[in-house]
Design a protein around this motif. Structure first.
Motif, mmCIF file in Angstrom:
data_model
loop_
_atom_site.group_PDB
_atom_site.id
_atom_site.type_symbol
_atom_site.label_atom_id
_atom_site.label_comp_id
_atom_site.label_asym_id
_atom_site.label_seq_id
_atom_site.Cartn_x
_atom_site.Cartn_y
_atom_site.Cartn_z
ATOM 1 N N PRO A 305 0.812 -1.236 0.000
ATOM 2 C CA PRO A 305 0.000 0.000 0.000
ATOM 3 C C PRO A 305 0.843 1.284 0.000
ATOM 4 O O PRO A 305 0.787 2.097 0.933
ATOM 5 N N PHE A 306 1.631 1.460 -1.070
ATOM 6 C CA PHE A 306 2.449 2.671 -1.160
ATOM 7 C C PHE A 306 1.567 3.915 -1.283
ATOM 8 O O PHE A 306 0.495 3.878 -1.911
ATOM 9 N N LEU A 307 2.009 5.016 -0.704
ATOM 10 C CA LEU A 307 1.321 6.292 -0.828
ATOM 11 C C LEU A 307 1.753 7.037 -2.083
ATOM 12 O O LEU A 307 1.274 8.129 -2.354
ATOM 13 N N SER A 308 2.673 6.452 -2.814
ATOM 14 C CA SER A 308 3.082 6.948 -4.129
ATOM 15 C C SER A 308 2.857 5.829 -5.135
ATOM 16 O O SER A 308 3.077 4.657 -4.830
ATOM 17 N N LYS A 309 2.381 6.171 -6.326
ATOM 18 C CA LYS A 309 2.024 5.165 -7.320
ATOM 19 C C LYS A 309 3.266 4.406 -7.772
ATOM 20 O O LYS A 309 4.215 5.000 -8.262
ATOM 21 N N GLN A 310 3.230 3.061 -7.633
ATOM 22 C CA GLN A 310 4.364 2.227 -8.031
ATOM 23 C C GLN A 310 3.874 1.052 -8.869
ATOM 24 O O GLN A 310 2.980 0.319 -8.458
ATOM 25 N N THR A 311 4.470 0.906 -10.054
ATOM 26 C CA THR A 311 4.046 -0.153 -10.981
ATOM 27 C C THR A 311 5.212 -1.014 -11.454
ATOM 28 O O THR A 311 4.997 -1.955 -12.222
ATOM 29 N N ASP A 312 6.413 -0.712 -11.001
ATOM 30 C CA ASP A 312 7.603 -1.416 -11.496
ATOM 31 C C ASP A 312 8.317 -2.099 -10.333
ATOM 32 O O ASP A 312 8.893 -1.439 -9.468
ATOM 33 N N THR A 313 8.242 -3.425 -10.319
ATOM 34 C CA THR A 313 8.894 -4.186 -9.242
ATOM 35 C C THR A 313 10.382 -3.886 -9.173
ATOM 36 O O THR A 313 10.967 -3.812 -8.087
ATOM 37 N N ARG A 314 11.009 -3.690 -10.331
ATOM 38 C CA ARG A 314 12.449 -3.448 -10.382
ATOM 39 C C ARG A 314 12.830 -2.174 -9.619
ATOM 40 O O ARG A 314 13.879 -2.102 -8.999
ATOM 41 N N PHE A 315 11.950 -1.160 -9.662
ATOM 42 C CA PHE A 315 12.212 0.089 -8.942
ATOM 43 C C PHE A 315 12.022 -0.104 -7.437
ATOM 44 O O PHE A 315 12.830 0.362 -6.626
ATOM 45 N N ILE A 316 10.977 -0.806 -7.057
ATOM 46 C CA ILE A 316 10.703 -1.060 -5.632
ATOM 47 C C ILE A 316 11.854 -1.840 -4.993
ATOM 48 O O ILE A 316 12.232 -1.597 -3.841
ATOM 49 N N LEU A 317 12.405 -2.768 -5.776
ATOM 50 C CA LEU A 317 13.455 -3.632 -5.236
ATOM 51 C C LEU A 317 14.726 -2.876 -4.843
ATOM 52 O O LEU A 317 15.538 -3.400 -4.075
ATOM 53 N N TRP A 318 14.920 -1.660 -5.366
ATOM 54 C CA TRP A 318 16.095 -0.875 -4.952
ATOM 55 C C TRP A 318 16.118 -0.673 -3.436
ATOM 56 O O TRP A 318 17.176 -0.717 -2.813
ATOM 57 N N SER A 319 14.966 -0.425 -2.846
ATOM 58 C CA SER A 319 14.911 -0.202 -1.399
ATOM 59 C C SER A 319 14.800 -1.504 -0.619
ATOM 60 O O SER A 319 14.897 -1.494 0.613
ATOM 61 N N MET A 320 14.585 -2.616 -1.337
ATOM 62 C CA MET A 320 14.487 -3.914 -0.676
ATOM 63 C C MET A 320 15.804 -4.678 -0.701
ATOM 64 O O MET A 320 16.169 -5.337 0.273
#
Length: 550
Positions: A305-320
């Motif tokens: 439930p991001f408060l900013s629109k996220q559609t790319d797993t590759r981008f999210i994974l940078w912080s993971m």
């Protein structure tokens, strides 16, 4: 100088004062000083008879003065009954002759310069008495009183110091007073505020001293000789490095035997390279495990439930991915503690340091090139939120947006970022805010979607962060790898960490051994299209914000 000119000079008050001061420094009473002064003047007058010209009058006078004083000491010692005092006074008189003669012979300025420079290379206890005696022109009894030591001790120190100066004056001509091209780069963990010893260790001299204590403990004298730096500066710098920024945690420590040793891990490139390779041999396996988990949990990642629109797993994974990798290194550290260092008490210092050493004549860019940093900052009651936490990843590929200690409440870009959570029409911005928004878009904080600006970075409500971490922890399936790394790392650490710093083994694993491997796994993931490729070096990748509503 003609004889008649010399006779006039001998009668001059300033000249007689110099002779009396010379005598007074060497006598126990003013009566003895007056007798010695008279003997010297008579000897000088007698010696110039029959000489038409004297080239170096003061050298001539002080030579005679020392001869008369030597005779004076011999007569005085014959009267005295104490044999040990006789020997001390004679030795004191004879051995001072060479140095005092040069010091008082003002015509030889170059030699004076050498002697006074050499005094600086003496250790503190000897330097003190030399400075007081020769430069401050203090009497031995006054030096004794000021330093709270006996007059005999003062004389012994002067005697030892003169021997050292005399033997080193010639060697000084061959000294190369230059520091080695040694550099240290610092990294640490924990909170450095008011407790960071590296803040006191950025000078070339301090870095040389720290590095020279790496292999074995050394005295201030050994360090002075090795660097060809006067003891005065070496001792002062050693005190600074032992004291540190807060008086408790310095880069060096002083041992009971008076020697100095490192108080932080000091790593040269060869050691760093060898430690890094322990992790690196397992990187292909780690990358394959990451790919498997990403395929398995891709849906859960996109549904966070991001408060900013996220559609790319590759981008999210940078912080993971950094957290995933830190989990691995933490597991290795835990295995080290349980299986190989169970008898070692971990350091309780709130901040731990490591220094990476390299010669400036060689390539020192490895520090900036190989390291990924991950700084976090917190603030309360700012921008309409009870708490705000931000983190950013940085390396040679990505510049940091901020460092530890950055103040969110005074950062206009972050304040505007908070305002745009949920989307904000551009028309609602003031002219000044529009300029700030342009900078936010440029650095990757914001993006424009039609007439709306919104966060580009990951933004998550603090209460939902547990869901984020739950997915990260699902990647926690590298049991075989962590066991193998821990075994190899334990052998390597025991070989390279000094015994008095063995409690920093956890830091060695966490900060040193895996630093380059984290950089390489990220590069590998970009090549495998697991991570997005940053568009520039100041971007949204790796930046995350957690907010808590009031």
């Amino acid at each position: 100088m003609k004889t008649d000119e010399i006779l006039k000079l001998i009668g001059d008050k300033d000249f007689l004062d110099k002779i009396y001061r010379f005598s007074y420094h060497r006598c126990n009473t003013s009566f003895d000083a007056e007798d010695l002064c008279s003997d010297i003047v008579l000897a000088v007058i007698s010696a110039i008879q029959g000489q038409s010209d004297i080239n170096n009058f003061y050298g001539f006078v002080w030579t005679i003065a020392h001869r008369v004083y030597a005779d004076f000491c011999e007569k005085r010692n014959k009267i005295a009954n104490n044999i040990s005092i006789q020997n001390t006074e004679l030795q004191f008189a004879n051995k001072e002759n060479e140095i005092d003669n040069l010091i008082e012979e003002t015509a030889d300025r170059e030699q004076l310069k050498k002697i006074f420079s050499e005094i600086a290379f003496l250790s503190k206890i000897y330097r003190e008495v030399m400075v007081m005696y020769y430069i401050d022109e203090m009497k031995i009894k006054d030096i004794s009183a000021k330093l709270d030591i006996s007059e005999t001790t003062v004389k012994q120190r002067l005697f030892s110091a003169r021997n050292t100066v005399r033997s080193e004056v010639e060697a000084m001509n061959k000294r190369n007073l230059s520091l080695k091209p040694m550099n240290l780069k610092y990294a640490g963990t924990g909170s450095p505020c008011g407790n960071n010893p590296a803040e006191c260790a950025n000078r070339t001299l301090s870095q040389n001293l720290i590095y020279l204590c790496k292999e074995r403990p050394k005295t201030a004298k050994e360090l002075s000789d090795e660097l060809c730096i006067p003891m005065l500066y070496v001792e002062e710098e050693l005190e600074i490095q032992c004291y540190g920024q807060n008086g408790k945690y310095g880069m060096l420590r002083k041992l009971d035997n008076g020697k100095y040793t490192i108080n932080v891990l000091v790593i040269d490139y060869e050691e760093y390279d060898a430690a890094s390779k322990i992790y690196e041999k397992y990187l292909p396996q780690i990358c394959n495990i990451l790919k498997e988990n990403i395929r398995k949990y891709n849906g859960e990642i996109l549904n966070l439930p991001f408060l900013s629109k996220q559609t790319d797993t590759r981008f999210i994974l940078w912080s993971m991915i950094v957290l995933m990798y830190y989990n691995l290194t933490f597991d290795v550290g835990k295995t080290l503690k349980e299986k190989y260092f169970s008898d070692v008490q971990l350091s309780n210092r709130p901040y731990s340091m490591a220094a990476f050493a390299y010669d400036s004549e060689n390539d020192g860019t490895f520090f900036e090139r190989d390291f990924y940093g991950n700084d976090g900052i917190n603030s309360s009651y700012v921008g309409g939120y009870k708490t705000v936490h931000m983190s950013n990843i940085y390396s040679d590929r990505i510049k940091p947006h901020f460092r530890c200690g950055h103040n969110i409440s005074t950062d206009e870009k972050i304040l505007l970022l908070l305002k745009t959570i949920g989307g904000l029409p551009i028309d609602d911005l003031s002219e000044n805010e529009k300029e700030i928004a342009a900078k936010c878009i440029e650095c990757g904080y914001l993006r424009k979607d039609g007439d709306i600006i919104e966060p580009k970075i990951l933004v998550l409500d603090k209460k939902d962060n547990s869901q984020f971490l739950t997915i990260v922890n699902k990647f926690h399936n590298m049991l075989d790898i962590k066991e193998k790394i821990a075994e190899e790392m334990s052998i390597f650490i025991k070989k390279h960490i000094p015994q008095h710093l063995i409690a920093d083994y956890f830091l060695y694993n966490q900060l040193i051994a895996n630093a380059r491997s984290l950089s390489k796994i990220i590069d590998m993931c970009i090549e495998e299209d697991i991570l997005t490729t940053p568009e520039n070096d100041l971007c949204a990748e790796g930046v995350m914000m957690l907010v808590e509503k009031e």
